[in-house]
Design a protein around this motif. Structure first.
Motif, PDB file in Angstrom:
ATOM      1  N   CYS A 460       0.928 -16.272   0.409  1.00 48.89           N
ATOM      2  CA  CYS A 460       0.432 -15.228  -0.475  1.00 48.89           C
ATOM      3  C   CYS A 460       1.416 -14.061  -0.446  1.00 48.89           C
ATOM      4  CB  CYS A 460      -0.936 -14.733  -0.032  1.00 48.89           C
ATOM      5  SG  CYS A 460      -1.474 -13.311  -0.992  1.00 48.89           S
ATOM      6  N   HIS A 462       0.795 -11.106  -1.056  1.00 44.42           N
ATOM      7  CA  HIS A 462       0.159  -9.845  -0.687  1.00 44.42           C
ATOM      8  C   HIS A 462      -0.340  -9.793   0.747  1.00 44.42           C
ATOM      9  CE1 HIS A 462       0.237  -9.393  -4.964  1.00 44.42           C
ATOM     10  NE2 HIS A 462      -0.574 -10.416  -5.125  1.00 44.42           N
ATOM     11  N   CYS A 463      -0.561 -10.931   1.353  1.00 46.12           N
ATOM     12  CA  CYS A 463      -1.255 -10.909   2.643  1.00 46.12           C
ATOM     13  C   CYS A 463      -0.484 -11.587   3.768  1.00 46.12           C
ATOM     14  CB  CYS A 463      -2.608 -11.591   2.535  1.00 46.12           C
ATOM     15  SG  CYS A 463      -3.635 -10.849   1.289  1.00 46.12           S
ATOM     16  N   CYS A 478      -5.309 -17.497  -2.097  1.00 47.99           N
ATOM     17  CA  CYS A 478      -5.245 -16.699  -0.868  1.00 47.99           C
ATOM     18  C   CYS A 478      -6.661 -16.384  -0.421  1.00 47.99           C
ATOM     19  CB  CYS A 478      -4.495 -15.399  -1.083  1.00 47.99           C
ATOM     20  SG  CYS A 478      -4.683 -14.288   0.329  1.00 47.99           S
ATOM     21  N   CYS A 481      -7.158 -12.105  -0.232  1.00 51.42           N
ATOM     22  CA  CYS A 481      -7.227 -11.222  -1.389  1.00 51.42           C
ATOM     23  C   CYS A 481      -7.594 -11.943  -2.679  1.00 51.42           C
ATOM     24  CB  CYS A 481      -5.892 -10.506  -1.581  1.00 51.42           C
ATOM     25  SG  CYS A 481      -4.622 -11.584  -2.260  1.00 51.42           S
ATOM     26  N   HIS A 483      -5.632 -13.961  -4.429  1.00 52.46           N
ATOM     27  CA  HIS A 483      -4.477 -14.300  -5.252  1.00 52.46           C
ATOM     28  C   HIS A 483      -4.430 -15.805  -5.529  1.00 52.46           C
ATOM     29  CE1 HIS A 483      -0.284 -14.218  -6.635  1.00 52.46           C
ATOM     30  NE2 HIS A 483      -0.121 -15.306  -5.904  1.00 52.46           N
TER      31      HIS A 483
HETATM   32 ZN    ZN Z   1      -3.465 -12.470  -0.457  1.00 48.46          ZN
END
Ligand code: ZN
Ligand code: ADP
Length: 743
Positions: A460, A462-463, A478, A481, A483
């Motif tokens: 991911c 973002h994470c 994900c 979050c 995603h």
């Molecule tokens: Zn994420």
């Protein structure tokens, strides 16, 4: 006159106030019989309260005390309230954990035995008369005169002895007493205990012990910090525990030892039994195989201070030891300390709380401390003591990281299970009559995608956790979050089309081994083997006796085992635990490699560890390879801080389950909406998502991650929302504070 606030036994969590009859010593924690409608019920006194003045009717008096003394000590009751509040569960569920079924049920009681005792010798003339007139009675007297303590259980005097004994009692020549007998769990002599004596501590161990003793000497009124004993594998932590425990007993106090799981820590348990062989009857080992009767007896022995050392897994944290002086939490980083049913408490955290309430010393020991505990030492809340070296002067084993991408090329894209390097190493050990252990990392069901040629895992953006593959809708997702990404046809990094799901099982490994090592004696440990009673112990004993060359198993055998003849340890698939959607994935991989490596080279012979991986440069693998816990912790804590994961925030999971997919999903979405409305500042609410294991036991599962610096704020907010909402009948909602599992 205060009234007793009583929680009635049973699932409905009824709480009523009762008047206390004159002279009945009722206090909080007592078990009582109370009138409820037109029946008698059992209950637990939660507190003494001032009755409301304007009630308009008189409180009904409670009937009686079930036990003369309170079964729950005030401290444990306070801990219970804290647990209910912190984890957002009912006090009833906590009381159930505090008072095991075996103790709560009225039918269970102490086993009573009638025993005949000869208190003084009969005068000779009386004896002469009896010998003539009643030879049976004379025979009993003779037996008693020679018996140990001059007492014999009535049952052992044989059939028809009753009448004679009765007559002897009448003549006041013997007395009959009723004694409680202990249903001894170890009575069938599972194994012989060889006593051992304290070892001479090395400098580091002595310094560590001194820190513990200093804490033990602190007066109960003064605060004392929990002690994190960070000692590499084989550094002699257990010896420090043993000596600290002995000193605690010498001070007239009691000791509680928590281990991750009794069946997986047989050697630790055995060492306690051996060291305290002189007071064997004061050592209680609580494990899940105890019968109700045995559990009842052990519990009361502990409560009465007869068992002064208690060894047990998670739930033993509630053992009702009086005068607790020391709590030892071995392998404090283990996830098995987290209970996965209501009440979902963490055994280590409750132990720390209990130590604080009791004013006693607590030592958390590990070769791979949890980042939660380690961060506490950095913040000065805990003390840290280090044992950086192995006791025997042995160096830590050499860890080789093997790049499986190269192996995959050799095997032309097929699944590479055993590298040539590891195979050769195994053959060498077999030739030298040394032993090997092979680990298969099987955390979860690894549903991440990984490229066999470059090792790339779909992450991911973002994470920084691996994306999880969802077959249902052919998507990557994900789990933090939400995603989403499409499943790549080729590796996004190197364009290899072989990108695939990871995974193979223990049976497959055994099959491959049997083929490449035809002469070797191979044994496998898996869930089936574990189910049979004593199967694990028998297998480990056979391994100890060198009847097995290669032991294949999952991480369940990574813990606490000490086999001096093991010189090779292989981890077949170090990646699997790394790419699960869990922010602790890296930490678990680091721990696994370190713990597993700790099984190698524990004797005279040097150890070697081979770690097979597709991501040889992953930090948790590299730090583990260099035995660098501090380096790992520094980097990992930075990541946790940045993404606001524990130990920098509390992380809870809210899960909705139902056999109806839509209803589970809808419920969670509704909860998400309600939680987001007037959400107190500081709480961050994730997206409602299907669980990685979306269907389990026929139930669909949807989940939501919540984070907050303040645990109670989060729990109260969730409880507040749950209290106002009516759930559909077939949906279960689970709230898991400080969650350790995200599947
Ligand atoms: Zn994420
Ligand atoms: P750890 O629990 O840290 O992995 P152990 O306590 O199991 O380490 O110790 C490993 C081995 O070293 C054990 O066999 C133990 O008996 C031995 N040992 C521990 N302390 C000493 C000491 N001071 N002197 C000699 N041997 C020791």
């Amino acid at each position: 006159m205060p009234a007793a606030r009583v929680l009635i036994d049973g699932p409905s969590e009824l709480v009523f106030d009762y008047a206390i009859p004159e002279g009945l010593p009722v206090v909080a924690g007592c078990r009582v019989r109370v009138p409820l409608r037109n029946k008698t019920s059992q209950g637990t006194v939660l507190a003494l309260v001032e009755p409301q003045a304007d009630l308009g009717f008189a409180l009904r008096p409670l009937h009686s005390l079930s036990d003369p003394e309170p079964l729950i000590t005030p401290t444990l009751l306070e801990a219970g309230r804290w647990i209910a509040d912190y984890y957002g569960c009912s006090i009833e569920s906590v009381i159930r954990a505090l008072l095991p079924e075996a103790v709560r049920t009225e039918e269970n009681s102490a086993k009573i035995r009638k025993t005949v005792v000869l208190e003084k010798d009969p005068p000779p003339e009386v004896l002469a008369k009896i010998t003539k007139r009643a030879p049976k009675q004379a025979a009993i007297l003779a037996l008693l005169a020679h018996a140990a303590d001059r007492r014999i259980p009535l049952a052992d005097l044989g059939e028809g002895a009753s009448a004679s004994v009765k007559s002897l009692v009448k003549q006041e020549l013997v007395v009959m007493i009723e004694e409680e007998v202990r249903r001894d769990p170890e009575a069938d002599g599972v194994e012989e205990i060889l006593p051992d004596t304290p070892l001479l501590l090395n400098e580091e161990q002595a310094a560590a012990l001194e820190v513990v003793l200093e804490s033990l000497r602190t007066p109960p009124s003064e605060a004392r910090a929990p002690i994190l004993l960070y000692g590499v594998t084989g550094s002699g932590k257990t010896e420090v525990y043993l000596q600290a425990a002995r000193r605690t007993l010498d001070l007239g106090k009691t000791v509680l030892v928590l281990v991750p799981e009794i069946s997986l820590t047989p050697q630790t348990v055995r060492r306690f039994r051996s060291r305290f062989a002189d007071i064997q009857d004061q050592v209680a080992v609580l494990h899940s195989n105890l019968s109700q009767g045995e559990r009842f007896d052990e519990w009361h022995r502990i409560r009465k201070g007869k068992a002064r050392i208690v060894i047990g897994a998670r739930s033993a944290v509630f053992a009702p030891l009086p005068d607790l002086g020391l709590i030892l939490v071995d392998e404090e980083h283990e996830n098995s300390y987290k209970q996965d049913q209501i009440p979902r408490y963490h055994g280590r955290d409750v132990a720390v709380l209990r130590a604080n309430l009791e004013g006693c010393t607590i030592v958390l020991g590990s070769a791979t401390p949890s980042l939660e505990s380690f961060q506490n030492t950095l913040e000065g809340k805990y003390k840290i003591v280090r044992l950086p070296k192995r006791v025997d002067g042995q160096s830590l084993p050499l860890i080789r990281v093997l790049d499986m991408r190269l192996e995959a090329k050799k095997h032309k894209g097929g699944m590479a299970i055993l590298s040539d390097r590891l195979r050769v190493a195994l053959e060498q050990r077999i030739a030298k009559n040394e032993q090997s252990i092979l680990f298969l990392n099987r955390r979860g069901f690894a549903r991440s995608l990984q490229c066999p040629s470059c090792g790339q895992v779909c992450m991911c953006p973002h994470c920084s956790v691996a994306l999880t593959y969802h077959r249902e809708d052919e998507r990557l997702m994900c789990h933090i979050c939400g995603h989403q990404a499409i499943v790549p046809k080729k590796c996004p990094e190197c364009r290899d089309p072989a990108i695939a799901l990871q995974g193979f099982g223990t049976q497959k490994v055994e099959e491959v081994l049997a083929k490449v090592l035809p002469a070797a004696k191979i044994a496998r440990i898996d869930a089936d083997a574990m189910r049979k009673k004593n199967a694990l112990r028998d297998l480990l004993n056979a391994f100890q006796a060198r009847k097995i060359d290669v032991l294949v198993g999952t991480q369940m055998i990574a813990k606490g085992l000490h086999f001096p003849n093991v010189t090779l340890v292989g981890i077949l698939n170090a990646d699997i635990g790394l790419h699960v959607p869990d922010f602790r994935a890296g930490e678990r991989t680091f721990q696994l490699i370190t713990q597993v490596a700790g099984r190698a080279g524990r004797g005279e012979l040097e150890g070697e560890v081979i770690v097979q991986t597709f991501t040889p440069h992953s930090p948790s693998i590299q730090f583990a390879r260099h035995h660098d816990f501090d380096g790992f912790a520094e980097q990992e804590l930075e990541f946790r801080r940045q993404f606001e994961f524990p130990p920098f925030a509390h992380c809870a999971m809210l899960t909705a389950r139902s056999t109806h997919e839509r209803r589970a999903e809808f419920t969670l979405q509704t909860l998400h909406r309600r939680l987001s409305e007037d959400c107190p500042p500081g709480i961050s609410i994730g997206e409602p998502l299907p669980s990685p294991l979306v269907r389990s036991h026929g139930q669909f599962r949807f989940q939501l991650m919540l984070r907050c610096m303040k645990a109670r704020l989060l729990t109260r907010h969730v409880q507040g929302v749950l209290g106002k909402i009516t759930l559909p009948e077939d949906v279960t909602v689970v709230f898991d504070m400080d969650a350790w599992s995200f599947t």
